[in-house]
Design a protein around this motif. Structure first.
Motif, PDB file in Angstrom:
ATOM      1  N   PRO A 100     -17.552 -73.842  49.005  1.00  0.00           N
ATOM      2  CA  PRO A 100     -18.240 -73.667  49.808  1.00  0.00           C
ATOM      3  C   PRO A 100     -18.421 -72.420  50.981  1.00  0.00           C
ATOM      4  O   PRO A 100     -19.811 -71.977  51.145  1.00  0.00           O
ATOM      5  N   GLU A 101     -16.877 -71.793  51.228  1.00  0.00           N
ATOM      6  CA  GLU A 101     -17.087 -70.581  51.902  1.00  0.00           C
ATOM      7  C   GLU A 101     -17.587 -69.103  51.218  1.00  0.00           C
ATOM      8  O   GLU A 101     -19.390 -68.833  51.683  1.00  0.00           O
ATOM      9  N   CYS A 102     -17.009 -69.126  50.397  1.00  0.00           N
ATOM     10  CA  CYS A 102     -17.736 -67.723  49.531  1.00  0.00           C
ATOM     11  C   CYS A 102     -19.039 -67.825  49.957  1.00  0.00           C
ATOM     12  O   CYS A 102     -19.504 -66.974  49.451  1.00  0.00           O
ATOM     13  N   LYS A 103     -19.331 -69.144  48.693  1.00  0.00           N
ATOM     14  CA  LYS A 103     -20.994 -68.977  48.001  1.00  0.00           C
ATOM     15  C   LYS A 103     -21.981 -69.218  49.252  1.00  0.00           C
ATOM     16  O   LYS A 103     -22.656 -68.372  49.099  1.00  0.00           O
ATOM     17  N   ALA A 104     -21.277 -69.445  50.196  1.00  0.00           N
ATOM     18  CA  ALA A 104     -22.949 -69.125  51.415  1.00  0.00           C
ATOM     19  C   ALA A 104     -23.001 -68.313  51.679  1.00  0.00           C
ATOM     20  O   ALA A 104     -23.806 -67.033  52.048  1.00  0.00           O
ATOM     21  N   VAL A 105     -21.464 -66.645  51.735  1.00  0.00           N
ATOM     22  CA  VAL A 105     -21.656 -65.036  52.211  1.00  0.00           C
ATOM     23  C   VAL A 105     -22.754 -64.991  50.863  1.00  0.00           C
ATOM     24  O   VAL A 105     -22.955 -64.188  50.952  1.00  0.00           O
ATOM     25  N   LEU A 106     -22.413 -65.151  49.816  1.00  0.00           N
ATOM     26  CA  LEU A 106     -22.890 -64.641  48.508  1.00  0.00           C
ATOM     27  C   LEU A 106     -24.072 -64.350  48.697  1.00  0.00           C
ATOM     28  O   LEU A 106     -25.826 -64.126  47.925  1.00  0.00           O
TER      29      LEU A 106
END
Length: 252
Positions: free
Chosen positions: A92-98
């Protein structure tokens, strides 16, 4: 160009069969024996994985078995599940940043196209579809080849620090995707792929030729919750097909 008609999975299977027979005969000759048959087991990953499975089916008398790892045996035209898996692998965290980076890049491309592409070391990609695909693949390799921290850690840290996400991603693309992983920006350039001269870069066209004529698996954006740009759809990919299929596919 006339030799491209031989670039197909069917031809590859028959080539492998001929090689298998030739090498078996060479072994027999070397060991001074006649008619002996060693046990042959074929294996491969991705495209070669598909070939190993098909080889076993096509020539069961030439092999005792096969291992088809991550084999591309089912051609999918609009392969949206690929992007969905990237999102799941990122978390979730990295996906949101991407996804935020994708939005920033999309907006910046409308107002500052030349400088943006230069920032990523991809100024030669005049066609926006090529640039979008290049950026999407840059993120993908971190997950597909087992190095998610190389991508996610610096990006998440940049987000938490309130710093420039696009600059952080550009740094990753140039240092890891191009530098460490060894990808050439040129391989994403349709103008380069249209060049039919035989040189050290000629092989760049070969996989795209098979993608366009046989394999598919176009990694386009899903209709919602996409990680890659929503502009990566079948439109720029049809342009690539036009480049490789209609211009260069031999007749007959």
């Amino acid at each position: 160009m006339e030799n491209l008609k031989y670039l197909s999975s069917k031809q590859a299977l028959f080539d492998l069969a001929v090689f298998r027979q030739w090498y078996q005969e060479s072994l027999n000759l070397k060991r001074n024996r006649t008619g002996a048959e060693n046990a042959w087991f074929v294996f491969g990953v991705s495209y070669s994985g598909a070939l190993s499975a098909w080889f076993r089916l096509k020539f069961p008398h030439l092999t005792c078995g096969s291992l088809a790892s991550s084999a591309v045996v089912l051609a999918v035209y609009n392969y949206t599940d690929y992007d969905k898996q990237v999102g799941e692998s990122a978390g979730p965290e990295c996906k949101a940043v991407l996804q935020e980076i994708t939005e920033l890049v999309d907006r910046s491309l409308e107002t500052n196209k030349k400088e943006l592409k230069k920032q990523f070391g991809a100024a030669e990609l005049d066609i926006d579809g090529d640039f979008f695909y290049f950026l999407a693949d840059a993120a993908v390799v971190a997950f597909q080849y087992g190095h998610p921290d190389a991508l996610c850690t610096p990006l998440v840290d940049t987000k938490k620090a309130g710093m420039d996400l696009v600059a952080a991603y550009a740094k990753y693309v140039k240092e890891y995707f191009v530098g460490t992983f060894g990808v050439s920006v040129e391989t994403y350039n349709q103008k380069h792929l249209k060049n039919t001269a035989v040189n050290e870069g000629s092989s760049d066209r070969l996989w795209w030729f098979q993608v366009c004529t046989e394999v598919a698996y176009f990694q386009v954006a899903p209709s919602n919750d996409t990680v890659r740009s929503s502009k990566i759809d079948t439109i720029p990919l049809r342009s690539l097909q036009e480049c490789l299929w209609r211009r260069h596919l031999p007749r007959g």
